[in-house]
Motif scaffolding. Structure first.
Motif, PDB file in Angstrom:
ATOM      1  N   THR A 114       0.871  -1.294  -0.105  1.00 38.89           N
ATOM      2  CA  THR A 114       0.050  -0.058  -0.074  1.00 38.89           C
ATOM      3  C   THR A 114       0.856   1.097  -0.109  1.00 38.89           C
ATOM      4  OG1 THR A 114      -0.142  -0.018   2.407  1.00 38.89           O
ATOM      5  CG2 THR A 114      -1.687  -1.043   1.172  1.00 38.89           C
ATOM      6  N   SER A 115       1.897   1.286   0.672  1.00 37.09           N
ATOM      7  CA  SER A 115       2.827   2.413   0.791  1.00 37.09           C
ATOM      8  C   SER A 115       3.954   2.446  -0.124  1.00 37.09           C
ATOM      9  CB  SER A 115       3.386   2.549   2.153  1.00 37.09           C
ATOM     10  OG  SER A 115       3.918   1.281   2.508  1.00 37.09           O
ATOM     11  N   ASP A 135     -10.950  12.931  -0.112  1.00 34.80           N
ATOM     12  CA  ASP A 135     -11.303  12.122   1.062  1.00 34.80           C
ATOM     13  C   ASP A 135     -10.016  11.141   1.479  1.00 34.80           C
ATOM     14  OD1 ASP A 135     -12.316   9.299   1.667  1.00 34.80           O
ATOM     15  OD2 ASP A 135     -13.983  10.586   2.189  1.00 34.80           O
ATOM     16  N   PRO A 136      -9.820  11.386   2.682  1.00 35.98           N
ATOM     17  CA  PRO A 136      -8.600  10.392   3.204  1.00 35.98           C
ATOM     18  C   PRO A 136      -8.521   8.905   2.980  1.00 35.98           C
ATOM     19  CG  PRO A 136      -9.980  11.118   4.927  1.00 35.98           C
ATOM     20  CD  PRO A 136     -10.560  11.799   3.841  1.00 35.98           C
ATOM     21  N   GLU A 137      -9.860   8.313   2.961  1.00 39.16           N
ATOM     22  CA  GLU A 137      -9.871   6.930   2.360  1.00 39.16           C
ATOM     23  C   GLU A 137     -10.055   6.748   0.739  1.00 39.16           C
ATOM     24  OE1 GLU A 137     -12.972   3.229   3.043  1.00 39.16           O
ATOM     25  OE2 GLU A 137     -13.381   5.203   4.007  1.00 39.16           O
ATOM     26  N   LEU A 138     -10.572   7.439   0.232  1.00 41.08           N
ATOM     27  CA  LEU A 138     -10.691   7.339  -1.174  1.00 41.08           C
ATOM     28  C   LEU A 138      -9.462   8.000  -2.053  1.00 41.08           C
ATOM     29  CD1 LEU A 138     -14.725   7.690  -1.531  1.00 41.08           C
ATOM     30  CD2 LEU A 138     -13.318   5.583  -1.494  1.00 41.08           C
ATOM     31  N   LYS A 140      -6.438   8.115  -2.006  1.00 42.41           N
ATOM     32  CA  LYS A 140      -5.158   7.212  -2.429  1.00 42.41           C
ATOM     33  C   LYS A 140      -5.419   6.318  -3.613  1.00 42.41           C
ATOM     34  CE  LYS A 140      -5.752   4.333   1.606  1.00 42.41           C
ATOM     35  NZ  LYS A 140      -5.018   3.888   2.592  1.00 42.41           N
ATOM     36  N   LEU A 141      -6.753   5.964  -3.753  1.00 45.34           N
ATOM     37  CA  LEU A 141      -7.029   5.039  -4.862  1.00 45.34           C
ATOM     38  C   LEU A 141      -7.420   5.760  -6.117  1.00 45.34           C
ATOM     39  CD1 LEU A 141      -9.956   3.009  -2.603  1.00 45.34           C
ATOM     40  CD2 LEU A 141      -7.442   2.658  -2.677  1.00 45.34           C
ATOM     41  N   TYR A 153     -15.896  -0.312  -5.888  1.00 41.75           N
ATOM     42  CA  TYR A 153     -16.036   0.358  -4.680  1.00 41.75           C
ATOM     43  C   TYR A 153     -16.223   1.871  -4.825  1.00 41.75           C
ATOM     44  CZ  TYR A 153     -14.694   2.262   0.130  1.00 41.75           C
ATOM     45  OH  TYR A 153     -14.670   2.801   1.325  1.00 41.75           O
ATOM     46  N   LYS A 166     -19.519   5.048  -4.353  1.00 44.08           N
ATOM     47  CA  LYS A 166     -19.194   6.077  -3.438  1.00 44.08           C
ATOM     48  C   LYS A 166     -19.761   7.400  -4.525  1.00 44.08           C
ATOM     49  CE  LYS A 166     -17.913   4.491   0.413  1.00 44.08           C
ATOM     50  NZ  LYS A 166     -18.728   4.641   1.670  1.00 44.08           N
TER      51      LYS A 166
END
Length: 647
Positions: free
Chosen positions: A392-393, A555-558, A560-561, A594, A598
């Motif tokens: 992920t990083s 958005d902090p969750e979305l 990075k996607l 996903y 959203k």
């Protein structure tokens, strides 16, 4: 129990101190008769008479040629003579021990030293004082090293005094044997305390270890102190009988096994003791290894594992597996020593049996080394696979490289296991005397025949190799090939395992895949459409969509996607009930569904808040015709019935 050997040695020397009666010397009359006999044999007339009698004697019978000259008969004769010799020597044990203790006592006291048991007690007391001082000054640790360090201090204090003083010869060798036995006993007691499961078993094993240390020290002192070999062997046999009884008692008292298994183990112990009694030491130690080596290896591994924090790390594998390998190597080395120092062993005279024996021992070492190397390689591969799962990083290039590792390493691990097993097997066969060159040639011919007869299998394996070389898919990616689709979970040499998103697992041979559609590589462009009313302001909808895309990107969750934010492409077409707008976004693989959900929710919320309506099927009815509504409703029902597929 730490005082067991010291008390035993003290009683041993105290018993010798009471035995003041020396061994009786030969009478003077018997010596005179021996001298007369020697003088008569040297007389010329008697020599001539003896020669005449020898010439007139009948010829000696020819030796029996058959079974008495066979190795088995010779071994049986040697074993029978040894048992008879030991049984004859048992009544002489008290006399021999008394005379030996008296010699040791006189050797010490004649040079101005105290009796040996007093010196032994003084050295032990000095060592205990040094140990006590260390325990008061140092921080007490309940680890294995923390328990062994005081014993090291105890040994060092005794060793300094022992080697600083020039003791009498017999006293020196006696002190060295018993002090060494006492130190070894204390070390074994600490190891048993760390390994034994219950206190009752620990006490019994400690008692057995104490008896063994005492027996070994006394047996080692036999020859230096002038004890005859039969008496020394008889003492060893008596101690062995005591150890056998203690072992059987420990088995029946502490084991949780069934009654039949206890009886079988007790019978096996008695059989081992009988094997030892007839001097078949190699077979005896093989039986001991079969009985105790598995538990001993587990104990060694557990003790070695206490020194490392992570057993799955490279250090943990080296320490644990290395300790077990060293224990097995020591056991094999001890078997070699027993074999070398027992020339009367039954199979020692047979070259074929000797070759098989040494070949088996070398094979064990080869298997141990192969297992050690395989565990190191497998541990490295497993750790690399675990590290490769977290991407992920990482940058896309590093994440792709780790994913490739995660794909190829399981196949490499399986291939390496086969290579190590085959190589170890061939070396073992070579050490056992088997010619492996014909086997290798036959395996090549057999492999060619298998290749022609198993074309499908060969096709699957070769196809899998090329899929891996082309980097067509990796573990964790979602692919579709013909009618199969799912997430790649793993590989074998001939097939790939796919997990469908609804749960089923497909095991597909590589030869059946064909063209592969990889849906998880690098990036994904996701497109979708939304129908709005004919009165919608297109420019306003585009601006609102751009704002929605910016909000999703932040958005902090979305955020990075996303690779490219959500955008409205424009008007796709005019439908029957409204305008179809086209949207698109670029995301990381596997997350597009996903993110789309959203985005749907966010677009609906923003459009409704800004008076942008979504298109709905409707029929507009106009005019004064009262039957027009009914006709329109009937026409709508007919249209819906025509649009509904027949079942």
């Amino acid at each position: 129990m730490r005082w067991f050997l010291s008390l035993a040695a003290a009683f041993f020397f105290a018993f010798g101190a009471l035995a003041q009666t020396p061994a009786p010397a030969a009478p003077a009359a018997s010596q005179q008769k021996i001298d007369d006999l020697v003088r008569l044999l040297q007389d010329p007339d008697i020599k001539a008479w003896l020669d005449t009698r020898a010439a007139a004697a009948p010829p000696a019978a020819k030796p029996a040629p058959a079974a008495e000259s066979s190795p088995l008969a010779k071994w049986e004769a040697v074993a029978r003579g040894r048992v008879h010799e030991i049984l004859t020597a048992i009544p002489n044990i008290p006399t021999e021990i008394g005379a030996t203790i008296l010699r040791v006592r006189q050797d010490a006291t004649s040079r101005g030293y105290a009796p040996v048991f007093v010196i032994f007690g003084g050295l032990v007391g000095l060592g205990l004082i040094a140990e006590g001082v260390y325990r008061k000054l140092a921080v007490r640790r309940e680890t294995l090293i923390g328990r062994l360090i005081p014993i090291g201090i105890f040994t060092a204090a005794m060793a300094i005094v022992f080697f600083a003083v020039d003791w009498p010869p017999l006293a020196r060798i006696s002190l060295l044997a018993f002090l060494s036995a006492f130190v070894v006993f204390r070390v074994v007691a600490v190891l048993l305390a760390a390994a034994a499961s219950t206190p009752a078993l620990r006490r019994r094993l400690t008692l057995i270890a104490g008896v063994l240390c005492l027996a070994i020290s006394i047996a080692a002192l036999g020859e230096p102190l002038g004890v005859s070999a039969p008496v020394t062997d008889a003492i060893s046999y008596c101690f062995s009988a005591v150890v056998l009884l203690l072992a059987i008692e420990a088995l029946w008292s502490t084991s949780g096994k069934t009654l039949s298994r206890k009886a079988a183990l007790a019978a096996f112990l008695v059989l081992l003791w009988l094997i030892w009694c007839v001097n078949m030491r190699g077979l005896f130690w093989i039986g001991v290894y079969a009985l105790a080596l598995p538990s001993a290896l587990n104990t060694v591994g557990r003790i070695a594992g206490s020194f490392v924090s992570d057993l799955s790390s490279l250090q943990g594998i080296i320490v644990v597996r290395g300790a077990r390998a060293i224990a097995i190597a020591l056991a094999v080395g001890w078997l070699v020593l027993v074999w070398q120092f027992n020339p009367d062993t039954l199979g020692r005279r047979d070259p074929i049996f000797a070759a098989l024996f040494y070949g088996a021992l070398k094979s064990i070492l080869i298997i141990v080394v192969a297992d050690f190397l395989w565990q190191l390689a497998r541990g490295w591969i497993d750790r690399t696979i675990r590290v490769s799962t977290d991407t992920t990083s990482l940058a896309p290039a590093d994440a792709a490289r780790r994913a490739r590792f995660r794909t190829l390493l399981p196949i490499f691990r399986n291939a390496l296991a086969v290579i190590v097993a085959v190589m170890a097997g061939l070396i073992v066969l070579s050490q056992m005397g088997v010619q492996i060159a014909p086997l290798i040639a036959g395996a090549g011919i057999f492999g060619v025949a298998i290749g022609f007869g198993s074309q499908t299998l060969v096709k699957d394996v070769i196809s899998g190799v090329f899929y891996m070389l082309d980097d067509a898919f990796r573990v964790g990616e979602y692919i579709q090939a013909k009618d199969y689709k799912g997430t790649v979970e793993g590989f074998s040499l001939r097939s790939v395992r796919l997990r469908h998103h609804r749960g089923p697992v497909f095991t597909v041979p590589f030869g059946e895949l064909g063209a592969v559609e990889n849906m998880s590589r690098d990036w994904v462009i996701d497109k979708f459409r939304i129908t709005v009313g004919f009165d919608t302001d297109i420019e306003k909808a585009r601006k609102l969509t751009k704002k929605v895309g910016a909000d999703l990107k932040e958005d902090p969750e979305l955020g990075k996607l996303f690779i490219e934010p959500l955008k409205m492409k424009g008007v796709e077409q005019f439908a029957d009930y409204g305008i179809v707008l086209s949207f698109a976004m670029t995301t990381v693989p596997g997350m597009q569904t996903y993110i789309r959900r959203k985005a749907y929710a966010k677009i609906r919320e923003v459009f409704l808040a800004n008076d942008i309506s979504f298109a709905q099927p409707m029929v507009q009815v106009g005019g004064d015709d009262k039957g027009g509504g009914a006709a329109a409703a009937q026409a709508l029902r007919a249209q819906q019935a025509a649009a509904t597929p027949a079942k």
